[in-house]
Scaffold this motif. Sequence first.
Motif, short mmCIF file in Angstrom:
data_model
loop_
_atom_site.label_atom_id
_atom_site.label_comp_id
_atom_site.label_asym_id
_atom_site.label_seq_id
_atom_site.Cartn_x
_atom_site.Cartn_y
_atom_site.Cartn_z
N SER A 66 18.86 -20.28 7.63
CA SER A 66 19.66 -19.33 8.41
C SER A 66 20.67 -20.04 9.30
N PRO A 67 21.77 -19.36 9.64
CA PRO A 67 22.75 -19.97 10.54
C PRO A 67 22.15 -20.42 11.86
N GLN A 68 21.21 -19.64 12.44
CA GLN A 68 20.68 -20.04 13.74
C GLN A 68 19.84 -21.31 13.66
N SER A 69 19.30 -21.63 12.47
CA SER A 69 18.54 -22.87 12.33
C SER A 69 19.44 -24.09 12.46
N HIS A 70 20.75 -23.90 12.30
CA HIS A 70 21.72 -25.00 12.39
C HIS A 70 22.43 -25.03 13.75
N ASP A 71 21.99 -24.23 14.69
CA ASP A 71 22.60 -24.20 16.02
C ASP A 71 22.21 -25.46 16.79
N LEU A 72 23.17 -26.34 16.99
CA LEU A 72 22.89 -27.65 17.59
C LEU A 72 22.35 -27.50 19.01
N ASP A 73 22.90 -26.56 19.78
CA ASP A 73 22.43 -26.37 21.15
C ASP A 73 20.97 -25.93 21.17
N VAL A 74 20.59 -25.03 20.27
CA VAL A 74 19.21 -24.56 20.21
C VAL A 74 18.29 -25.68 19.75
N GLN A 75 18.74 -26.47 18.78
CA GLN A 75 17.95 -27.61 18.31
C GLN A 75 17.62 -28.55 19.47
N GLN A 76 18.64 -28.89 20.24
CA GLN A 76 18.44 -29.86 21.30
C GLN A 76 17.63 -29.28 22.46
N ARG A 77 17.85 -28.01 22.74
CA ARG A 77 17.08 -27.38 23.83
C ARG A 77 15.61 -27.28 23.44
N LEU A 78 15.34 -26.89 22.19
CA LEU A 78 13.95 -26.81 21.74
C LEU A 78 13.29 -28.18 21.77
N TRP A 79 14.02 -29.21 21.39
CA TRP A 79 13.48 -30.57 21.41
C TRP A 79 13.06 -30.96 22.83
N THR A 80 13.95 -30.70 23.79
CA THR A 80 13.66 -31.05 25.18
C THR A 80 12.45 -30.30 25.69
N VAL A 81 12.38 -29.00 25.41
CA VAL A 81 11.25 -28.19 25.85
C VAL A 81 9.96 -28.66 25.18
N SER A 82 10.05 -29.02 23.90
CA SER A 82 8.86 -29.47 23.17
C SER A 82 8.33 -30.78 23.74
N GLU A 83 9.23 -31.68 24.11
CA GLU A 83 8.79 -32.92 24.76
C GLU A 83 8.09 -32.63 26.08
N GLU A 84 8.65 -31.69 26.84
CA GLU A 84 8.06 -31.36 28.14
C GLU A 84 6.68 -30.73 27.96
N LEU A 85 6.54 -29.83 26.99
CA LEU A 85 5.27 -29.13 26.80
C LEU A 85 4.18 -30.04 26.24
N THR A 86 4.55 -30.96 25.35
CA THR A 86 3.54 -31.82 24.71
C THR A 86 3.34 -33.15 25.43
N GLY A 87 4.33 -33.56 26.22
CA GLY A 87 4.26 -34.88 26.85
C GLY A 87 4.52 -36.01 25.87
N VAL A 88 5.04 -35.71 24.68
CA VAL A 88 5.29 -36.74 23.66
C VAL A 88 6.78 -37.04 23.61
N ARG A 89 7.11 -38.31 23.72
CA ARG A 89 8.50 -38.76 23.62
C ARG A 89 8.66 -39.55 22.32
N PHE A 90 9.70 -39.23 21.59
CA PHE A 90 9.92 -39.89 20.30
C PHE A 90 10.63 -41.23 20.48
N PRO A 91 10.38 -42.19 19.57
CA PRO A 91 11.09 -43.48 19.63
C PRO A 91 12.47 -43.42 19.00
N VAL A 92 13.05 -42.23 18.92
CA VAL A 92 14.43 -42.07 18.41
C VAL A 92 15.13 -41.08 19.32
#
Length: 301
Positions: free
Chosen positions: A275-301
């Motif tokens: 879907s078009p919304q799956s390619h929304d760069l702002d949503v991708q990056q916001r979800l990534w940041t929130v996911s790091e905060e919720l899980t406490g896991v930081r990626f090596p990339v």
Amino acid sequence: MSSTRWTAGDVPDQHGRVAVVTGANTGLGFETAKVLAARGATVVLAVRDVGKGTAAAERMAGDVSVQRLDLSSLTSVREAAQALREEHPRVDLLINNAGVMYTPRETTQDGFERQFGTNHLGHFAFTGLLLDALLPVAGSRVVTVSSIAHRIRAAIHFDDLQWERSYSRVGAYGQSKLANLLFTYELQRRLAVRGAGTVAVAAHPGVSNTELVRNSPAPVRAVMDRLGSLLTQSAERGALPTLRAATDPAVLGGQYFGPGGPGESRGLPRQVASSPQSHDLDVQQRLWTVSEELTGVRFPV
């Protein structure tokens, strides 16, 4: 990418490769792991129920082991990742297949809505904790299994990610499967920026006859009981998009595979569009940041 007829017989030799498959004791994960093991891969079934995982491993030919992994517990995710890093310092394939579907409103051990917490956050954390084992391996891949449901009543509800105000089991599942794609595309972008030899790819099984439908609303189950053979395909066929994403030498990072038939509900695997919304760069990056905060896991990339 060629759209030629692709079957399990096209999976290349996997000797010397290590594959970790989540939720591999039944359904799509079992069929995926079985083919990889038969082609020579060292396969780890990462499963919540070790007894069921052991029984599944005994039904497979090849080098197959079992690792306990409860994606609804970040403690279990961390313990499993640590055990795998010690046992397998290098990993070629991580297949994020496990999932729950249409569950009643429940929370994980960490307080997350169960579908979002298991399908997305658990796999997000597991991938981040294992990625160091994949990055040095040329040709390694992270394959995450999404769903055509990423288009159905799906959005990332940043104002209520855990569905605490009101709950829709269909909407929550759609959110989790959309999150799988947003995660894949953002991970691929980060891997590409790093110049890593690892790529991130996604797949979906169409409408496959697996245990996932057991929590579906009663009308859906009734239709499936009556017309399932016409509307669905076998788990064996449903695993083919994942297998192609994991093993086809022509696959590129950021691609998405699903059945090639009408509505992508069944058929042999090919590259498909999300879907078009799956390619929304702002949503991708916001979800990534929130996911790091919720899980406490930081990626090596």
